[in-house]
Design a protein around this motif. Structure first.
Motif, PDB file in Angstrom:
ATOM      1  N   CYS A  82       0.820  -1.221   0.000  1.00  0.00           N
ATOM      2  CA  CYS A  82       0.000   0.000   0.000  1.00  0.00           C
ATOM      3  C   CYS A  82       0.849   1.265   0.000  1.00  0.00           C
ATOM      4  O   CYS A  82       0.368   2.352  -0.381  1.00  0.00           O
ATOM      5  CB  CYS A  82      -0.931  -0.003   1.214  1.00  0.00           C
ATOM      6  SG  CYS A  82      -2.194  -1.293   1.123  1.00  0.00           S
ATOM      7  N   SER A  97      -0.938   5.684  -4.585  1.00  0.00           N
ATOM      8  CA  SER A  97      -1.599   6.882  -4.082  1.00  0.00           C
ATOM      9  C   SER A  97      -2.904   6.519  -3.376  1.00  0.00           C
ATOM     10  O   SER A  97      -3.439   5.406  -3.568  1.00  0.00           O
ATOM     11  CB  SER A  97      -1.916   7.821  -5.242  1.00  0.00           C
ATOM     12  OG  SER A  97      -2.881   7.223  -6.100  1.00  0.00           O
ATOM     13  N   PRO A  98      -3.463   7.454  -2.586  1.00  0.00           N
ATOM     14  CA  PRO A  98      -4.764   7.196  -1.944  1.00  0.00           C
ATOM     15  C   PRO A  98      -5.873   6.881  -2.945  1.00  0.00           C
ATOM     16  O   PRO A  98      -6.742   6.039  -2.679  1.00  0.00           O
ATOM     17  CB  PRO A  98      -5.036   8.499  -1.195  1.00  0.00           C
ATOM     18  CG  PRO A  98      -3.672   9.053  -0.901  1.00  0.00           C
ATOM     19  CD  PRO A  98      -2.838   8.698  -2.109  1.00  0.00           C
TER      20      PRO A  98
END
Length: 615
Positions: free
Chosen positions: A109, A113-114
């Motif tokens: 993760c 990116s988010p």
């Protein structure tokens, strides 16, 4: 609780196990050199055991070997790649094998990116929709942040605390995935316990050799133990076999088994397999750690919307009702489907008798053994040896099923007392009809073979029961109602009184010898003997020779005993002649008569018994 990790190659399965347990499951030098898992890896921590399976498509057979239905699945997906083709195939295999609980680990993760994380969550939900993972929690992890594994580890511990072990009353079976030697201990095998319970010191058997072994000691999830049960990861220290005799794909079982070549399954097609399934297509069949090439025989008109198929294997499988198979297409090397085992057989179904087979499978496809027991008993198809073998029941479980019903057992066929009474009534009615003045029957009665309306295994027991109560009587091989028993003419009765003592021996004299002894014309004597045969008092053997039915039965009992006393279950004419003292020519006549009656069958210079003898 055992946790199986599944997912695409290089998505971080081994890294997760190392983070949660401190164990590197890549034990092979090639695995370390190539940086990917090739074979199964195992690691244990408090209340948890981890099975790390290969993610690469080339090692899918090893992945299948590491999965069992009682496990918790951890589907591993890398955030940078998202779900990949191998991810979908692994998820399908988990479903086909019968896993019904699991979680999802989203790895790497820190590399995305988010927005990509949000998109990846959506992709996972789309992938797992309408699967056993559709409501599974997703845990975000990163190899760069060791604290990211805490929530996943805590969740797995919680699942282990509430994990319900499968409670079964089946015999013990362990699927071997590794075999090795330990200095000072000897041969050790490891695997997953698929059913039953094993205890230290117990006698067990090896499949496929059926060799007898003994459990010296054991470890369960890497801890010393005195017993192991369904779902455990278990190591058995075995006495009675060398390392060369044991390997992946073999089984350790509570009872010896020859395995099944024909396995009927409820077939579920994999959604990723786009081609239509074809009858007799070549497949790879996987059952636990064992693999066989096979053919897929599609059975039509199964119950409801189900598809049933018979998997005809080239090597035997130690399968039982409720097990799971995974099938892969040989040409495409892709998972085409699999499903739950409904029935197993040593041989393929007779294609001319598929309707009868489907009815039998339907009874075994019941939700549990108790329902299957009741259905088969109502259908007069409850063969207890076969039933116990298919369901893999312990003796106590089988006894409990029998104790719940008022039953009668004949030649391993089980029926209710009501069915037995109905059989007796049917048998008596058939005998009465044969003895009726309007019956077109020159014998005045009937033989066992005339009872077409009665199930074969019950014909002789029913007649014997009616004889015992006096409701019918017997003369030779013919059964009568007492008042309808035919009387002999004075001339025939005189002949009977003369020939019965002469024939009352294992080697019956020829008609010519009796004619000389009685000083009677041969042709006339033979006519009288044929009339006596019609009344059931004699049995014509051919070559001008007649036998008393009881003497033939006595000889048949000798043949039965002789074949049962040899390892091959056979005997020769010489063996028979020496045992009975009957001359060679007459011995051949007797044995050929037995062949015609279907009691024996000739195989070269030997004979085997096929079924019980009936005069």
């Amino acid at each position: 609780m055992i946790i199986t990790l599944a997912g695409h190659v290089d998505h971080g399965k081994t890294t997760i196990v190392r983070a949660l347990t401190g164990v590197d499951t890549d034990r092979l030098a090639e695995e370390k050199a190539r940086g990917l898992t090739i074979d199964l890896g195992f690691a244990y921590t408090d209340h948890l055991g981890f099975v790390d399976v290969p993610g690469h498509q080339k090692f899918i057979h090893n992945m299948v070997a590491g999965v069992a239905a009682d496990q918790h699945a951890l589907l591993v997906i890398a955030a940078d790649d998202g779900p990949m083709p191998q991810t979908q195939e692994h998820l399908e295999i988990l479903s086909l094998i019968g896993i019904r609980q699991g979680s999802v680990a989203l790895t790497k993760c820190d590399l995305v990116s988010p927005d990509r994380l949000i998109a990846c969550h959506d992709e996972i939900r789309q992938l797992t929709e309408q699967t056993f993972l559709q409501a599974a929690p997703i845990f975000q992890t990163s190899a760069q942040d060791t604290s990211s594994y805490a929530a996943l580890g805590e969740h797995l511990q919680q699942q282990a605390a509430i994990h319900q072990r499968t409670q079964d009353d089946t015999r013990f079976r362990l699927a071997i995935d590794r075999a090795f030697t330990v200095k000072g201990a000897g041969v050790v095998v490891t695997g997953t316990v698929h059913s039953g319970t094993i205890r230290e010191g117990q006698q067990v058997y090896h499949f496929p050799s059926e060799k007898t072994l003994r459990v010296r000691s054991m470890r369960v999830e890497d801890q010393p133990a005195s017993q192991s049960s369904t779902g455990d990861r278990c190591a058995l220290n075995l006495a009675g076999a060398s390392l060369e005799e044991l390997g992946r794909g073999d089984w350790i079982t509570e009872q010896p088994t020859q395995g099944a070549y024909a396995i009927t399954i409820k077939l579920d097609k994999a959604s990723s397999f786009s081609r239509p399934l074809k009858h007799w297509m070549p497949v790879h069949a996987y059952h636990a750690t064992r693999h066989s090439t096979a053919r897929l025989a599609l059975l039509t008109a199964a119950q409801g919307q189900q598809t049933w198929a018979e998997v005809i294997c080239d090597t035997p499988m130690a399968c039982h009702r409720g097990d799971r198979l995974v099938l892969r297409d040989q040409a495409l090397d892709a998972t085409l489907g699999g499903g739950e085992v409904l029935f197993v057989s040593a041989t393929q179904v007779n294609r001319r008798n598929t309707v009868e087979h489907r009815e039998l499978v339907a009874a075994y496809a019941a939700r549990d053994a108790a329902e299957s027991f009741r259905t088969l008993m109502l259908q007069l198809r409850l063969n207890m040896n076969l039933f116990q073998q298919v369901w893999n029941l312990t003796d106590s479980a089988q006894a409990s099923l029998l104790a719940g019903h008022e039953t009668e057992i004949f030649d391993d066929l089980v029926l209710s007392k009501a069915q037995w009474q109905a059989t007796l009534d049917q048998c008596l009615e058939t005998v009465e009809a044969a003895c009726s003045p309007t019956a077109q029957n020159d014998r005045g009665g009937l033989t066992v073979g005339d009872l077409d309306a009665v199930a074969k295994p019950l014909r002789q027991p029913a007649l014997d029961a009616l004889l015992k109560t006096g409701e019918i009587t017997k003369r030779g091989a013919i059964y009568f109602i007492p008042r309808a028993e035919p009387s002999l003419s004075a001339e025939l009765l005189e002949t009977w009184k003369q020939v019965e003592p002469l024939l009352d021996q294992l080697q019956a004299p020829s008609c010519g010898d009796m004619a000389k002894k009685l000083n009677r014309p041969l042709a006339k004597l033979e006519r009288s003997l044929l009339e006596l045969a019609k009344s059931g008092l004699l049995i014509p053997l051919g070559n001008h020779r007649f036998y008393l039915p009881r003497r033939l039965q006595e000889i048949a009992d000798v043949v039965q005993a002789m074949t049962e006393q040899t390892a091959q279950g056979t005997m020769t004419v010489k063996d028979f002649r020496d045992k009975t003292g009957i001359g060679r020519n007459v011995a051949i006549d007797v044995l050929e008569f037995f062949d015609k009656k279907g009691f024996t069958r000739r195989q070269g210079n030997e004979r085997i018994v096929i079924r019980p003898f009936s005069p």
